[in-house]
Design a protein around this motif. Structure first.
Motif, PDB file in Angstrom:
ATOM      1  N   ARG A   1       9.184  11.422 -13.772  1.00 20.02           N
ATOM      2  CA  ARG A   1       8.095  12.223 -13.190  1.00 20.02           C
ATOM      3  C   ARG A   1       7.176  11.388 -12.315  1.00 20.02           C
ATOM      4  N   GLY A   2       7.101  10.092 -12.592  1.00 16.89           N
ATOM      5  CA  GLY A   2       6.261   9.232 -11.777  1.00 16.89           C
ATOM      6  C   GLY A   2       7.035   8.453 -10.736  1.00 16.89           C
ATOM      7  N   PHE A   3       8.300   8.861 -10.482  1.00 17.09           N
ATOM      8  CA  PHE A   3       9.160   8.106  -9.574  1.00 17.09           C
ATOM      9  C   PHE A   3       8.562   8.025  -8.170  1.00 17.09           C
ATOM     10  N   ARG A   4       8.122   9.157  -7.640  1.00 16.60           N
ATOM     11  CA  ARG A   4       7.597   9.156  -6.275  1.00 16.60           C
ATOM     12  C   ARG A   4       6.339   8.310  -6.174  1.00 16.60           C
ATOM     13  N   SER A   5       5.426   8.467  -7.137  1.00 15.85           N
ATOM     14  CA  SER A   5       4.191   7.688  -7.106  1.00 15.85           C
ATOM     15  C   SER A   5       4.471   6.198  -7.189  1.00 15.85           C
ATOM     16  N   SER A   6       5.408   5.832  -8.066  1.00 15.60           N
ATOM     17  CA  SER A   6       5.774   4.427  -8.205  1.00 15.60           C
ATOM     18  C   SER A   6       6.367   3.882  -6.912  1.00 15.60           C
ATOM     19  N   LEU A   7       7.178   4.693  -6.252  1.00 12.40           N
ATOM     20  CA  LEU A   7       7.793   4.262  -5.001  1.00 12.40           C
ATOM     21  C   LEU A   7       6.744   4.089  -3.907  1.00 12.40           C
ATOM     22  N   ILE A   8       5.785   5.010  -3.823  1.00 13.24           N
ATOM     23  CA  ILE A   8       4.721   4.895  -2.823  1.00 13.24           C
ATOM     24  C   ILE A   8       3.880   3.654  -3.076  1.00 13.24           C
ATOM     25  N   VAL A   9       3.570   3.393  -4.351  1.00 13.02           N
ATOM     26  CA  VAL A   9       2.809   2.183  -4.689  1.00 13.02           C
ATOM     27  C   VAL A   9       3.567   0.936  -4.250  1.00 13.02           C
ATOM     28  N   SER A  10       4.867   0.915  -4.512  1.00 13.34           N
ATOM     29  CA  SER A  10       5.674  -0.247  -4.127  1.00 13.34           C
ATOM     30  C   SER A  10       5.686  -0.429  -2.620  1.00 13.34           C
ATOM     31  N   LEU A  11       5.798   0.659  -1.872  1.00 13.56           N
ATOM     32  CA  LEU A  11       5.793   0.548  -0.412  1.00 13.56           C
ATOM     33  C   LEU A  11       4.447   0.037   0.107  1.00 13.56           C
ATOM     34  N   LEU A  12       3.373   0.511  -0.494  1.00 17.44           N
ATOM     35  CA  LEU A  12       2.043   0.028  -0.087  1.00 17.44           C
ATOM     36  C   LEU A  12       1.859  -1.452  -0.420  1.00 17.44           C
ATOM     37  N   LEU A  13       2.380  -1.865  -1.573  1.00 16.15           N
ATOM     38  CA  LEU A  13       2.292  -3.281  -1.937  1.00 16.15           C
ATOM     39  C   LEU A  13       3.162  -4.149  -1.029  1.00 16.15           C
ATOM     40  N   MET A  14       4.247  -3.593  -0.522  1.00 23.32           N
ATOM     41  CA  MET A  14       5.045  -4.333   0.465  1.00 23.32           C
ATOM     42  C   MET A  14       4.237  -4.570   1.736  1.00 23.32           C
ATOM     43  N   LEU A  15       3.506  -3.553   2.161  1.00 22.98           N
ATOM     44  CA  LEU A  15       2.618  -3.733   3.321  1.00 22.98           C
ATOM     45  C   LEU A  15       1.566  -4.795   3.042  1.00 22.98           C
ATOM     46  N   LEU A  16       1.000  -4.754   1.834  1.00 27.15           N
ATOM     47  CA  LEU A  16       0.008  -5.755   1.455  1.00 27.15           C
ATOM     48  C   LEU A  16       0.615  -7.155   1.481  1.00 27.15           C
ATOM     49  N   ALA A  17       1.822  -7.284   0.952  1.00 29.25           N
ATOM     50  CA  ALA A  17       2.490  -8.584   0.928  1.00 29.25           C
ATOM     51  C   ALA A  17       2.733  -9.097   2.335  1.00 29.25           C
ATOM     52  N   SER A  18       3.129  -8.210   3.241  1.00 28.35           N
ATOM     53  CA  SER A  18       3.401  -8.618   4.615  1.00 28.35           C
ATOM     54  C   SER A  18       2.128  -9.095   5.313  1.00 28.35           C
ATOM     55  N   GLY A  19       1.025  -8.380   5.061  1.00 31.12           N
ATOM     56  CA  GLY A  19      -0.239  -8.830   5.636  1.00 31.12           C
ATOM     57  C   GLY A  19      -0.726 -10.121   5.009  1.00 31.12           C
ATOM     58  N   LEU A  20      -0.468 -10.259   3.715  1.00 30.81           N
ATOM     59  CA  LEU A  20      -0.946 -11.441   2.993  1.00 30.81           C
ATOM     60  C   LEU A  20      -0.302 -12.726   3.507  1.00 30.81           C
ATOM     61  N   VAL A  21       1.008 -12.696   3.781  1.00 34.51           N
ATOM     62  CA  VAL A  21       1.660 -13.921   4.245  1.00 34.51           C
ATOM     63  C   VAL A  21       1.116 -14.344   5.609  1.00 34.51           C
TER      64      VAL A  21
ATOM     65  N   ASP B   1      -4.191 -20.550   5.679  1.00 35.69           N
ATOM     66  CA  ASP B   1      -4.972 -21.183   4.612  1.00 35.69           C
ATOM     67  C   ASP B   1      -4.075 -21.365   3.393  1.00 35.69           C
ATOM     68  N   LEU B   2      -3.114 -22.259   3.531  1.00 35.43           N
ATOM     69  CA  LEU B   2      -2.119 -22.447   2.483  1.00 35.43           C
ATOM     70  C   LEU B   2      -2.687 -23.065   1.219  1.00 35.43           C
ATOM     71  N   GLU B   3      -3.873 -23.622   1.284  1.00 35.04           N
ATOM     72  CA  GLU B   3      -4.470 -24.263   0.112  1.00 35.04           C
ATOM     73  C   GLU B   3      -5.306 -23.303  -0.718  1.00 35.04           C
ATOM     74  N   ASN B   4      -5.406 -22.060  -0.267  1.00 35.99           N
ATOM     75  CA  ASN B   4      -6.234 -21.072  -0.955  1.00 35.99           C
ATOM     76  C   ASN B   4      -5.541 -20.631  -2.245  1.00 35.99           C
TER      77      ASN B   4
END
Length: 395
Positions: free
Chosen positions: A151-171, A177-180
């Motif tokens: 029942r939470g499959f779609r929500s979990s997938l959307i969260v994962s996609l948003l976190l992928m965007l976050l990861a891409s921006g983070l790198v 600032d590699l020492e942070n």
């Protein structure tokens, strides 16, 4: 010889599974070919390349993200490229668009099985092409489809996609600032999350292999064949009828996409209609109106409106609901995006779910078939009514 739904289902579900590119897919293909020839269809099979399962797709996507997140201090700019490439590929794949990740190895050969009947008689105007579609491959067993998770499959997938965007921006930010240590902690936390998701999404396959696929989707295949027989009995002049049984749907609707790209130029414009049958066991018959993960995919076309009208009439009132499905998608997604009138019929329970799919429980013994004959009746009536209406759809 009249087509027997029960006999056909028994034959098809005797196989342990029908995984794309496996030897059992080959046996299933022979069963399907024989059933179509018994209905006097012209039968062809069309091969295409596909990943065997979505497991390798997930590993490519998550592997790219992990490489970018963990390898940033050493790979630098390449980490940014690989992280963004993986994120874009994931957004395309999980929003049910073509993604280059499905071209990556290992690949196997799967097949679509196509049965055709063409009425070449005169006085057949307006001609109408009807494609009855169902996928015959079976899915890997997935822990994410357990009753407590699905029942939470779609929500979990959307969260994962948003976190992928976050990861891409983070790198990108972290490269300057590699020492942070704060950014380093977030990077490793994200890497751990993605690794956990990859394990949860694929562990069921490594432990249990494929489902038997009685409901998902032997029932849909049976409905497509039974509907074809019924429509041929209707004697509609000028009807161009095809049954298209697709492979590799469980990998990402790859067989349906291959079929559409190979044949779309052949179809009569504004006179081609698609009815897809997917998982007709253990629930109430639903005419699917809306799908999609982040993107919303709406079935808004003349064929859907015709079917929706019929669902409200006396013969089907209370038996056919208008539903939505946001856990993965259907073969018709490619047709909807091309503007080809299409509908999908599926059985959903009171929670809007498909019981047992992608689980070991998807066996014929656990499958209630009450929605299947109703789907055949409903699809037949929809085609006949659309034919009587003139079969003309505005662009």
């Amino acid at each position: 010889m009249a087509f027997s739904i029960e006999s056909f289902l028994r034959d098809l579900t005797k196989l342990p599974h029908r995984g794309a590119g496996t030897r059992y897919e080959g046996v299933a293909r022979e069963i399907l070919t024989e059933a179509l020839r018994e209905q006097r269809a012209e039968v062809v099979t069309e091969s295409f390349q596909t990943p065997r399962t979505y497991v390798s797709v997930v590993y490519w996507l998550i592997g790219g993200l992990l490489l970018g997140l963990i390898g940033l201090p050493y790979l630098k700019t390449f980490s940014i490229l690989i992280t963004w490439a993986s994120t874009v590929a994931a957004w395309l794949y999980f929003n049910w668009r073509f993604s280059p990740v499905v071209l990556l190895p290992p690949l196997v050969q799967s097949h679509n099985v196509i049965g055709r009947w063409r009425d070449s008689g005169e006085g057949a105007e307006p001609a109408m092409k009807v494609i009855l579609m169902a996928h015959y491959d079976t899915a890997p067993v997935s822990l994410l489809y357990s009753s407590g998770q699905v029942r939470g499959f779609r929500s979990s997938l959307i969260v994962s996609l948003l976190l992928m965007l976050l990861a891409s921006g983070l790198v990108v930010v972290n490269l300057f600032d590699l020492e942070n240590e704060y950014l380093l902690s977030i990077r490793y936390a994200l890497a751990g999350y993605f690794l956990l998701q990859a394990l949860l999404g694929t562990l069921g396959y490594w432990l249990n292999g494929y489902t038997n696929g009685a409901s998902d989707n032997a029932t849909g295949v049976a409905a497509a064949l039974a509907t074809a027989e019924r429509l041929r009995q209707c004697g509609l002049p000028g009807l161009d009828l095809e049954v298209v049984l697709t492979g590799a749907e469980e990998v990402g609707m790859i067989g349906a996409r291959q079929y559409l790209e190979s044949h779309i130029q052949e179809w009569p414009r504004h006179r081609t209609f698609v009815i897809n049958f997917d998982t007709l066991g253990n629930g109430k018959l639903n005419l699917i109106k809306k799908t999609g993960t982040v993107e919303s995919i709406r079935y808004d076309n003349d064929l859907f409106r015709q079917a929706q009208k019929i669902a409200g009439e006396r013969n089907f009132r209370g038996q056919v609901s208008i539903g939505a499905w946001h856990t993965a998608d259907f073969d018709t997604v490619w047709f909807v995006r091309e503007g080809i009138p299409a509908i999908t019929l599926s059985a959903l329970d009171e929670h809007g779910q498909m019981p047992h799919i992608h689980r070991k429980e998807d066996q014929l013994l656990n499958t209630n078939l009450s929605a299947l004959p109703l789907a055949v009746d409903f699809a037949t009536q929809t085609v006949v009514r659309q034919y009587q209406a003139g079969s003309v759809v505005r662009a």
